[in-house]
Design an enzyme around this catalytic site. Structure first.
Site, PDB file in Angstrom:
ATOM      1  N   GLN A 117       0.941  -0.764   0.035  1.00  0.00           N
ATOM      2  CA  GLN A 117       0.046  -0.066   0.084  1.00  0.00           C
ATOM      3  C   GLN A 117       0.629   0.848   0.099  1.00  0.00           C
ATOM      4  OE1 GLN A 117      -2.418   1.912   3.507  1.00  0.00           O
ATOM      5  NE2 GLN A 117      -3.459   1.144   2.510  1.00  0.00           N
ATOM      6  N   CYS A 147      -6.630   7.644   5.147  1.00  0.00           N
ATOM      7  CA  CYS A 147      -5.849   7.454   6.410  1.00  0.00           C
ATOM      8  C   CYS A 147      -6.284   8.583   6.940  1.00  0.00           C
ATOM      9  CB  CYS A 147      -4.112   7.550   5.981  1.00  0.00           C
ATOM     10  SG  CYS A 147      -3.451   7.953   7.364  1.00  0.00           S
TER      11      CYS A 147
HETATM   12  C1  LIG Z   1      -3.521   1.031  13.966  1.00  0.00           C
HETATM   13  C2  LIG Z   1      -4.482   1.023  12.847  1.00  0.00           C
HETATM   14  C3  LIG Z   1      -2.988   1.290  11.695  1.00  0.00           C
HETATM   15  C4  LIG Z   1      -3.852   1.944  10.356  1.00  0.00           C
HETATM   16  N1  LIG Z   1      -3.073   1.788   9.500  1.00  0.00           N
HETATM   17  C5  LIG Z   1      -3.245   1.790   8.154  1.00  0.00           C
HETATM   18  C6  LIG Z   1      -2.694   1.632   6.875  1.00  0.00           C
HETATM   19  O1  LIG Z   1      -1.447   2.136   6.962  1.00  0.00           O
HETATM   20  N2  LIG Z   1      -3.475   2.309   5.558  1.00  0.00           N
HETATM   21  C7  LIG Z   1      -4.705   2.117   5.636  1.00  0.00           C
HETATM   22  O2  LIG Z   1      -5.407   2.018   4.342  1.00  0.00           O
HETATM   23  N3  LIG Z   1      -5.847   1.676   6.714  1.00  0.00           N
HETATM   24  C8  LIG Z   1      -5.518   1.475   7.694  1.00  0.00           C
HETATM   25  N4  LIG Z   1      -5.744   1.798   8.760  1.00  0.00           N
HETATM   26  C9  LIG Z   1      -7.013   1.810   8.987  1.00  0.00           C
HETATM   27  C10 LIG Z   1      -7.718   0.078   8.550  1.00  0.00           C
HETATM   28  O3  LIG Z   1      -6.892  -0.886   7.745  1.00  0.00           O
HETATM   29  C11 LIG Z   1      -9.473  -0.547   8.377  1.00  0.00           C
HETATM   30  O4  LIG Z   1      -9.787   0.155   7.522  1.00  0.00           O
HETATM   31  C12 LIG Z   1     -10.158   0.512  10.058  1.00  0.00           C
HETATM   32  O5  LIG Z   1      -9.304  -0.438  11.280  1.00  0.00           O
HETATM   33  C13 LIG Z   1     -11.234  -0.473   9.740  1.00  0.00           C
HETATM   34  O6  LIG Z   1     -11.454  -1.804   9.698  1.00  0.00           O
HETATM   35  P1  LIG Z   1     -11.401  -2.840  11.231  1.00  0.00           P
HETATM   36  O7  LIG Z   1     -12.831  -2.402  11.971  1.00  0.00           O
HETATM   37  O8  LIG Z   1     -11.504  -4.230  10.295  1.00  0.00           O
HETATM   38  O9  LIG Z   1     -10.600  -2.875  11.903  1.00  0.00           O
HETATM   39  C14 LIG Z   1      -5.277   1.526  10.185  1.00  0.00           C
HETATM   40  C15 LIG Z   1      -5.971   1.174  10.698  1.00  0.00           C
HETATM   41  C16 LIG Z   1      -5.052   0.852  12.595  1.00  0.00           C
HETATM   42  C17 LIG Z   1      -7.237   0.605  14.059  1.00  0.00           C
END
Ligand SMILES: Cc1cc2nc3c(=O)[nH]c(=O)nc-3n(C[C@H](O)[C@H](O)[C@H](O)COP(=O)(O)O)c2cc1C
Length: 371
Positions: A117, A147
């Site tokens: 990514q 982000c």
């Molecule tokens: C600690 C953390 C770091 C994240 N870093 C990224 C990232 O580098 N790139 C991205 O597209 N989303 C990032 N996200 C978002 C996640 O990819 C995801 O979209 C979000 O947590 C919602 O999905 P979930 O409910 O399954 O956690 C991050 C989320 C968390 C909690």
């Protein structure tokens, strides 16, 4: 920004049947096909989804099994997780410094299929970075449009781009022209509720040759608050013909089925639950195949945590102690007496000390039952 789930998050039982879960998914790109088997994806998470964590997710069953266990569970293809993604990586940083590639984009041969990514807002830098990613052997390149971090948005990267669709169109075209590997986009639905762009963005991406879309069904303004609006994923699925992966608040196999039933999405992307319950991919796939899945026992949780920490320590990762503490914050909630485990880990200062405390915790009797 609080990234832990609100305790009240609840879904209706409708759709919670494994029959709706897709067995596989596919990304088509020119004559090339990338298969996801099964149709689940590990979401990119900065600071967490490095090479150690990604391999760990694919090896959960083996790592948690007792050394003398004869009744090891059947091995699932790709550990039950069809596609993994790197944490987001700055396109500008990547083309300026080899250190960035080494730190954020190192991967092992057994991680395929794997996508890298990127984030950025400059077409030339993104194209060059995508070419680096392709040359490194990644199976796909993903553009981050989600982000919410101020330092990324300030430079127009991540979710900042949701406010400038004409620029986004130029970035899609430049990236598509730069590489032959599949190009995917992970995005939020808009800057805020008053400026939703998910449909326009999805149609524009498809018209520009983007091969798949992952929607985290929140706006930038929402951060991680409230509940993901799965309706938006269903709307995108209706609007385009390329694969759509749903993301947001999938915490158990039943949630995965509800997401598919609600939206018709082609794949399920899971972030935070991979850290709180690394078995989730295996559970979803086992449930799909057999109609049943099980929760891991305390001893398995202990073996898994130790194995992960030993691998982190052995990899010589910068900031390994911080990563252990971050992981403990998620994972310990599924452990009996988890508050005591968290406390023991938080006060440790070195990798060996963390490992010793985890070993000690899992060999001691449980004092208090807290899950
Ligand atoms: C600690 C953390 C770091 C994240 N870093 C990224 C990232 O580098 N790139 C991205 O597209 N989303 C990032 N996200 C978002 C996640 O990819 C995801 O979209 C979000 O947590 C919602 O999905 P979930 O409910 O399954 O956690 C991050 C989320 C968390 C909690």
């Amino acid at each position: 920004m609080n990234k832990l789930w609100p305790a009240s998050l609840d879904r209706s039982p409708a759709g919670a049947t494994p029959a709706v879960l897709p067995a596989e998914a596919e990304i088509r790109c020119g004559g090339h096909r990338l298969r996801l088997e099964p149709a689940t994806l590990l979401a990119p998470m900065s600071g967490l989804t490095d090479t150690v964590f990604r391999r760990f997710i694919r090896q959960v069953a083996e790592l948690a099994a007792a050394p003398d266990s004869a009744a090891a569970e059947p091995r699932l293809p790709f550990g039950g997780c069809g596609l993994i993604m790197t944490e987001f990586t700055s396109a500008d940083g990547l083309i300026r410094s080899e250190k960035v590639a080494r730190r954020y984009l190192s991967f092992a041969p057994d991680e395929h299929p794997i996508a890298a990514q990127l984030f950025g807002s400059d077409a030339v830098a993104l194209s060059e970075a995508a070419r680096v990613v392709e040359a490194m052997g990644f199976d796909a390149v993903d553009l981050n449009l989600g982000c919410p971090a101020k330092k990324v948005v300030k430079c127009n990267g991540g979710s900042g781009l949701l406010r400038d669709l004409p620029l986004l169109g130029r970035l899609f075209a430049a990236l598509r022209a730069a590489v032959k590997i599949p190009l995917t986009v992970k995005f939020r639905a808009g800057w805020d509720e008053r400026s939703l762009v998910h449909l326009e963005l999805a149609r524009m991406a498809e018209a520009s040759g983007v091969n798949a879309l992952a929607l985290h069904a929140r706006t930038r303004a929402q951060g991680y608050a409230g509940q993901a609006q799965w309706d938006w994923i269903g709307e995108v699925k209706q609007a385009v013909r390329i694969p759509v992966w749903g993301n947001g608040d999938v915490r158990c196999p039943e949630d995965a089925a509800r997401l598919v039933a609600h939206t018709g999405c082609d794949g399920i992307m899971i972030g935070r639950a991979a850290a709180s319950n690394p078995w989730i991919f295996q559970q979803i796939e086992t449930w799909r195949r057999t109609g049943a899945y099980r929760e891991p026992e305390q001893a398995e949780r202990g073996r898994l945590m130790l194995a992960y920490f030993q691998q982190l320590a052995g990899a010589g990762m910068p900031g390994a102690v911080g990563k252990m503490k971050q992981f403990a914050a998620w994972f310990s909630h599924g452990v009996r007496d988890g508050a005591r485990l968290r406390q023991a880990i938080y006060t440790a200062r070195a990798e060996a000390e963390v490992i010793a405390r985890v070993e000690e915790f899992f060999t001691q009797p449980i004092t208090e039952l807290v899950i």
